[in-house]
Design an enzyme around this catalytic site. Sequence first.
Site, mmCIF file in Angstrom:
data_model
loop_
_atom_site.group_PDB
_atom_site.id
_atom_site.type_symbol
_atom_site.label_atom_id
_atom_site.label_comp_id
_atom_site.label_asym_id
_atom_site.label_seq_id
_atom_site.Cartn_x
_atom_site.Cartn_y
_atom_site.Cartn_z
ATOM 1 N N GLN A 59 -3.635 12.316 10.934
ATOM 2 C CA GLN A 59 -4.187 11.938 12.246
ATOM 3 C C GLN A 59 -3.089 11.475 13.186
ATOM 4 O O GLN A 59 -3.211 11.624 14.404
ATOM 5 C CB GLN A 59 -5.226 10.822 12.093
ATOM 6 C CG GLN A 59 -6.509 11.239 11.404
ATOM 7 C CD GLN A 59 -6.465 10.924 9.916
ATOM 8 O OE1 GLN A 59 -5.398 10.858 9.296
ATOM 9 N NE2 GLN A 59 -7.620 10.736 9.314
ATOM 10 N N ASP B 27 -11.890 0.170 11.411
ATOM 11 C CA ASP B 27 -13.228 0.728 11.221
ATOM 12 C C ASP B 27 -14.247 -0.371 10.991
ATOM 13 O O ASP B 27 -15.408 -0.244 11.355
ATOM 14 C CB ASP B 27 -13.231 1.713 10.046
ATOM 15 C CG ASP B 27 -12.538 3.006 10.433
ATOM 16 O OD1 ASP B 27 -11.312 2.995 10.579
ATOM 17 O OD2 ASP B 27 -13.241 4.020 10.626
ATOM 18 N N LYS C 288 -7.711 2.753 8.385
ATOM 19 C CA LYS C 288 -7.147 3.936 7.718
ATOM 20 C C LYS C 288 -6.142 3.549 6.638
ATOM 21 O O LYS C 288 -5.384 2.596 6.801
ATOM 22 C CB LYS C 288 -6.475 4.808 8.794
ATOM 23 C CG LYS C 288 -5.881 6.094 8.319
ATOM 24 C CD LYS C 288 -6.817 6.946 7.505
ATOM 25 C CE LYS C 288 -8.098 7.284 8.230
ATOM 26 N NZ LYS C 288 -9.119 7.872 7.306
#
Lengths: 156, 301
Positions: free
Chosen positions: B168, B209, B220
């Site tokens: 990402q 998150d 992550k």
Amino acid sequence: MRLSEVKSGLLLWGVPSYQGIAEITKDMKAEKGMLVLVPEMMPHCLGLTIVKRLQEKGIRCAYTTDNMLGVLFYKNKVETLMFFYKKMANHHMVGICGSLYVCLLAHLHSVPIKLRQGDTLPQSALDTSVLDGHLRIQYNEMMKTGDESIPLDIIQ
Amino acid sequence: MESSLCFPVRLEGQTIYVLDETRLPLEESYLEVKSLEDALEVLGQMKTRAFGQVLLFLYTCALTGEIEGIATAFKKVRPTFDFNSLAGVLKGATQKTPALSAAVASIVQGLDKKKKVRSQRLAEILPYDARILTICNVNGELIYLADALSEMGKTATFFVSETRPYLQGSRLTLWELQRAQLPVQVLCDNQAAVLMQQGLVNCIVTGSDRSTKRGDIINKIGTYALARLAHYFNIPFYVLTQFPLAIDIEDITIEERPPHEVFLWLEGNGPWPDALYPAFDITPAEFISGWIDISGEVACA
């Protein structure tokens, strides 16, 4: 493999020599069920080559990416770090890219570090797909990678 | 310049369009979602994530006219993210705006404003020459941050950890920062310590998150290592948070992805060795310097 299936493993960093692999094999025979955690070791994906060598000797391995090492330490999944260094210079151990990252994480989690003289892989054995494998994106803005020096006080 | 990752999912009529983040940066293409089943497939394959999964959830609710059932279904596919709290926010919004699609629209509009405010708050506490190390992708918010820093006469240079195995960082964050013509370099995840040791970065910024009132976060995989290393090198570590709850972080299920996904981006078809793939990790509050909530509230350790 699920993280919960890993009780405690030997984390390997660097390129093990044949003596190093023999030592791991001996340890494994002494401690049945021992798992060797093999990180990817970017940018050359050394882990893929090393895991093959270990599996050929019947050593049980689990592969991880380098950024998963933190959670392995956090969850007490690493019993020992076996660090295969390249050389010693000026009270520092010199190792492959990422050596400071892994040694410092071991130090911060009070995980013992076993120092072993490492090997080198021939250039032809290196996966030069580096950052993104088959995507082959042109990275113009990539940090230069290279060997890293780790002060001895982190290792001891 | 706004990144297409700021709003990677949109609703037009009865179709949800999802930016296929797994195709970036090679191709900017959209997948069509017309049902809950489509949405769950896109979600499970990580075609979208982070803010994209928030939007996908909201628009799926608008499309199907359901909230709780959608939250349950989404949580089965991505167990770490708090779809139940999001469902609660949506239900709360329907008290004021009974039509579900209008309630969703008002939340989405509000979230973008809040993200801009959050970026401003963060910019206020960053140094004048901010050399920012980041991981994964925060859906365009770093561009808002760079704009906010610039308005304050501050400069921003970004260092992006590639964030394996889904990349990402190198596929999404690097791409959007380069398109915005911001100074950026990508690094192997394992180079973070050297970067800190050499003083090349002076702050770390990540998303989260999940977060708790105590200040622990889930983000992550790789975030925890950055926080521990930053703490060792006395480099401040800031987190963008939303909906912190009074719960024990260890009670949250950490999603583990199929091991073969570790090798998705490598050449060849295997066979691959057995692998581990926890998608997230936990960072305890003691390694975090500051939290910037979606409401714009700033808390510093």
